[in-house]
Write a protein that holds these residues in place. Structure first.
Motif, PDB file in Angstrom:
ATOM      1  N   ASP A  21      24.204  28.475 100.895  1.00  0.00           N
ATOM      2  CA  ASP A  21      24.357  27.778  99.626  1.00  0.00           C
ATOM      3  C   ASP A  21      24.127  28.694  98.433  1.00  0.00           C
ATOM      4  N   SER A  56      30.218  25.443  92.440  1.00  0.00           N
ATOM      5  CA  SER A  56      28.984  25.509  91.668  1.00  0.00           C
ATOM      6  C   SER A  56      29.316  25.363  90.184  1.00  0.00           C
ATOM      7  N   LYS A  60      23.611  25.679  87.843  1.00  0.00           N
ATOM      8  CA  LYS A  60      23.044  26.129  89.117  1.00  0.00           C
ATOM      9  C   LYS A  60      22.831  27.648  89.177  1.00  0.00           C
ATOM     10  N   ARG A 115      24.866  26.507  95.307  1.00  0.00           N
ATOM     11  CA  ARG A 115      25.944  25.529  95.441  1.00  0.00           C
ATOM     12  C   ARG A 115      25.351  24.174  95.706  1.00  0.00           C
TER      13      ARG A 115
END
Length: 116
Positions: A21, A56, A60, A115
């Motif tokens: 992620d 994303s 973030k 993400r």
């Protein structure tokens, strides 16, 4: 094992690498010869597009490194940066002076984001 996915990959580098992620973006530069303001706006627009492609967005961002060809441009770059970063979502950040790929580049921005 966590999968590694690459986007916009060429012989030398990928623009995006996703590991689990975490999203790693290649250094982005603006229009050669443009003002620091314009180059910073260009870099950040490219980051927005790459982050979207990776699933994303700028809320973030985890870490950003900014290279300036001349630290005298720090305030001009920060005026654009400060307007772009969403309030309450500032990433860790470092900014330094470096000789960039060509003298026409005055700003380069590198980012890491989450993400999901």
């Amino acid at each position: 094992m966590t999968q590694i996915t690459r986007h916009q990959t060429g012989a030398r580098m990928s623009q995006i690498v996703i590991h689990g992620d975490t999203v790693y973006l290649a250094g982005q530069v603006g229009s050669p010869g443009a003002s620091v303001t314009q180059q910073t706006e260009d870099c950040l627009a490219k980051l927005d597009a790459l982050l979207a492609e990776a699933g994303s967005d700028r809320t973030k961002l985890l870490q950003v490194t900014i290279w300036l060809a001349d630290m005298a441009d720090f305030a001009e770059m920060n005026a654009v940066w400060d307007a772009w970063v969403p309030e309450g979502h500032a990433p860790t950040r470092a900014c330094g002076e470096a000789k960039l790929a060509t003298p026409e580049y005055r700003v380069e921005v590198i980012a890491v984001a989450a993400r999901g």
